[in-house]
Enzyme design. Sequence first.
Site, short mmCIF file in Angstrom:
data_model
loop_
_atom_site.label_atom_id
_atom_site.label_comp_id
_atom_site.label_asym_id
_atom_site.label_seq_id
_atom_site.Cartn_x
_atom_site.Cartn_y
_atom_site.Cartn_z
N CYS A 255 0.84 -1.21 0.00
CA CYS A 255 0.00 0.00 0.00
C CYS A 255 0.87 1.26 0.00
O CYS A 255 1.84 1.35 0.77
CB CYS A 255 -0.91 -0.02 1.23
SG CYS A 255 -2.03 1.38 1.28
N CYS B 17 0.62 4.67 6.93
CA CYS B 17 0.01 4.53 8.26
C CYS B 17 1.00 3.81 9.19
O CYS B 17 1.42 2.68 8.91
CB CYS B 17 -1.28 3.73 8.16
SG CYS B 17 -2.38 4.37 6.87
N CYS C 223 0.41 0.08 10.36
CA CYS C 223 -0.04 -0.96 9.42
C CYS C 223 1.09 -1.73 8.76
O CYS C 223 1.99 -1.16 8.14
CB CYS C 223 -0.93 -0.33 8.36
SG CYS C 223 -1.65 -1.57 7.25
N CYS D 283 -16.93 -8.56 5.51
CA CYS D 283 -16.21 -7.31 5.19
C CYS D 283 -15.01 -7.60 4.30
O CYS D 283 -14.16 -8.42 4.66
CB CYS D 283 -15.67 -6.66 6.47
SG CYS D 283 -16.88 -6.51 7.75
N CYS E 169 -19.71 -5.22 3.82
CA CYS E 169 -18.94 -4.04 4.23
C CYS E 169 -17.68 -4.05 3.36
O CYS E 169 -17.15 -5.12 3.05
CB CYS E 169 -18.59 -4.11 5.72
SG CYS E 169 -17.63 -2.68 6.29
N CYS F 93 -19.19 2.61 8.65
CA CYS F 93 -18.49 1.86 9.68
C CYS F 93 -17.23 2.68 9.93
O CYS F 93 -16.36 2.76 9.06
CB CYS F 93 -18.16 0.46 9.18
SG CYS F 93 -17.11 -0.46 10.34
N ARG G 18 -18.00 -2.30 18.07
CA ARG G 18 -17.27 -3.56 17.94
C ARG G 18 -15.94 -3.55 18.69
O ARG G 18 -15.15 -2.61 18.56
CB ARG G 18 -17.02 -3.85 16.46
CG ARG G 18 -16.25 -5.16 16.23
CD ARG G 18 -16.01 -5.45 14.75
NE ARG G 18 -17.23 -5.36 13.99
CZ ARG G 18 -17.35 -4.68 12.85
NH1 ARG G 18 -16.33 -4.06 12.33
NH2 ARG G 18 -18.51 -4.63 12.23
N1 SAM Z 1 -6.68 0.61 3.27
C1 SAM Z 1 -7.93 0.88 3.84
C2 SAM Z 1 -7.93 2.04 4.79
O1 SAM Z 1 -6.96 2.23 5.52
O2 SAM Z 1 -8.92 2.77 4.86
C3 SAM Z 1 -8.55 -0.31 4.48
C4 SAM Z 1 -7.80 -1.33 5.29
S1 SAM Z 1 -7.14 -0.75 6.82
C5 SAM Z 1 -6.10 -2.08 7.25
C6 SAM Z 1 -8.50 -0.74 7.94
C7 SAM Z 1 -8.27 -0.28 9.37
O3 SAM Z 1 -7.64 -1.32 10.12
C8 SAM Z 1 -7.38 0.91 9.63
O4 SAM Z 1 -8.03 2.13 9.41
C9 SAM Z 1 -7.04 0.75 11.10
O5 SAM Z 1 -8.00 1.40 11.90
C10 SAM Z 1 -7.12 -0.76 11.30
N2 SAM Z 1 -5.79 -1.32 11.55
C11 SAM Z 1 -4.81 -1.53 10.63
N3 SAM Z 1 -3.70 -2.02 11.21
C12 SAM Z 1 -3.96 -2.13 12.54
C13 SAM Z 1 -3.20 -2.57 13.66
N4 SAM Z 1 -1.95 -2.98 13.54
N5 SAM Z 1 -3.80 -2.57 14.87
C14 SAM Z 1 -5.08 -2.16 15.00
N6 SAM Z 1 -5.84 -1.72 13.98
C15 SAM Z 1 -5.30 -1.70 12.75
FE1 SF4 Z 2 -2.85 1.15 3.45
FE2 SF4 Z 2 -2.72 -0.08 5.79
FE3 SF4 Z 2 -3.04 2.54 5.70
FE4 SF4 Z 2 -5.06 0.94 4.91
S1 SF4 Z 2 -4.23 1.12 6.97
S2 SF4 Z 2 -4.30 2.78 3.89
S3 SF4 Z 2 -3.88 -0.76 4.03
S4 SF4 Z 2 -1.24 1.40 4.98
#
Ligand code: SAM
Ligand code: SF4
Length: 308
Positions: A51, A55, A58, A96, A127, A187, A257
């Site tokens: 990606c 973030c 992530c 989802c 979702c 959501c 949730r």
């Molecule tokens: N890429 C899309 C986005 O960020 O909108 C969708 C997938 S993203 C993985 C969805 C959500 O998962 C993130 O916004 C975050 O809140 C949660 N998330 C991701 N990594 C996480 C982690 N290590 N611990 C807890 N929540 C996490």
């Molecule tokens: Fe990409 Fe992970 Fe951020 Fe979603 S949370 S936008 S998958 S880096």
Amino acid sequence: MDKNITPQHILSLYRLPLNQLIWQAGDVLRKYFDSDKIQKSTLCNIKTGGCPEDCGYCGQSAHWKNVKITKEKLISIEELTKQCQEAKNNGADRFCIAAAWRTPPKDDFNKVLDMISTIHSFGLESCATLGMLTEQQATALAGVGLSYYNHNLDTSREYYPKVVSTRTYEQRLETLANARSKGIKLCCGGIIGMGETRDDRCGLLFELFKLQPESVPINQLVGVPGTPLGTSEKLDHIEFIRTIAIARILMPNSWVRISAGRDTMNDELQMLCFLAGANSLFIGDKLLTVSNASLQHDKELLSALVGT
Ligand code: SAM
Ligand code: SF4
Ligand code: DTB
């Protein structure tokens, strides 16, 4: 709930004695929901890793080179169908789909629309979480009847730039507005335990209160090795329970949730979260890239909770 609520009011909820806070949240849950109904969602990562966003929490971001992850292209409809069947057999209410994209690429988007129709053919709510959406993309998703769009605000406006630099809070809100304007339910929640202060948690809950998403995932950070937040200090469990209770009080009509992080929570902690107003969880052995509480264990947890 009073429309004139401020972050200061939310802070005063955090400071209530725990018993009073849980009592108040439980009252709200019983007033708005059947308190014995726990909503069950299943997650499917339709496109993994690589990606372009940064973030800090992530493991799927291409920025963090030391994360051990196998990138995967969009999965096939056949694979998705198999997973929908499994989710249905396991008693899921909602399915989802998640993709590690900044925004859905044109070529894959039509396949995603087919996936949503496949989910509905199993009688499951749908979702999707696909990154930023334009109005046109939201129209297309609404056209196939997508039930919910997941797009988290993650933390307060102030703390957000310390966690993500490749997009802004305002862009997050725009996508949410695009989805809602086409009749898709929202959501939207956040992550607790990223080194934010209690004021930041109040800031997040204040934004969520204004938005009133129909579904609110509260994630406890899962520290993924190799990410900037991979070694964050563990969050106090009581603070997590308080956050759940306040989310319930502020968003009485929403599914709240207990989202990521349950595999490191004991049953007693999860039970307290349910008493504090949570009424939804993810079932299935895996979240997107990390493990979830096991399906077998969740069956036992839920039957202990509702007494069957
Ligand atoms: N890429 C899309 C986005 O960020 O909108 C969708 C997938 S993203 C993985 C969805 C959500 O998962 C993130 O916004 C975050 O809140 C949660 N998330 C991701 N990594 C996480 C982690 N290590 N611990 C807890 N929540 C996490
Ligand atoms: Fe990409 Fe992970 Fe951020 Fe979603 S949370 S936008 S998958 S880096
Ligand atoms: C949400 O708020 N949590 C889910 C879902 N929405 C997409 C994702 C949790 C991801 C946990 C880390 C992982 O599996 O990589």
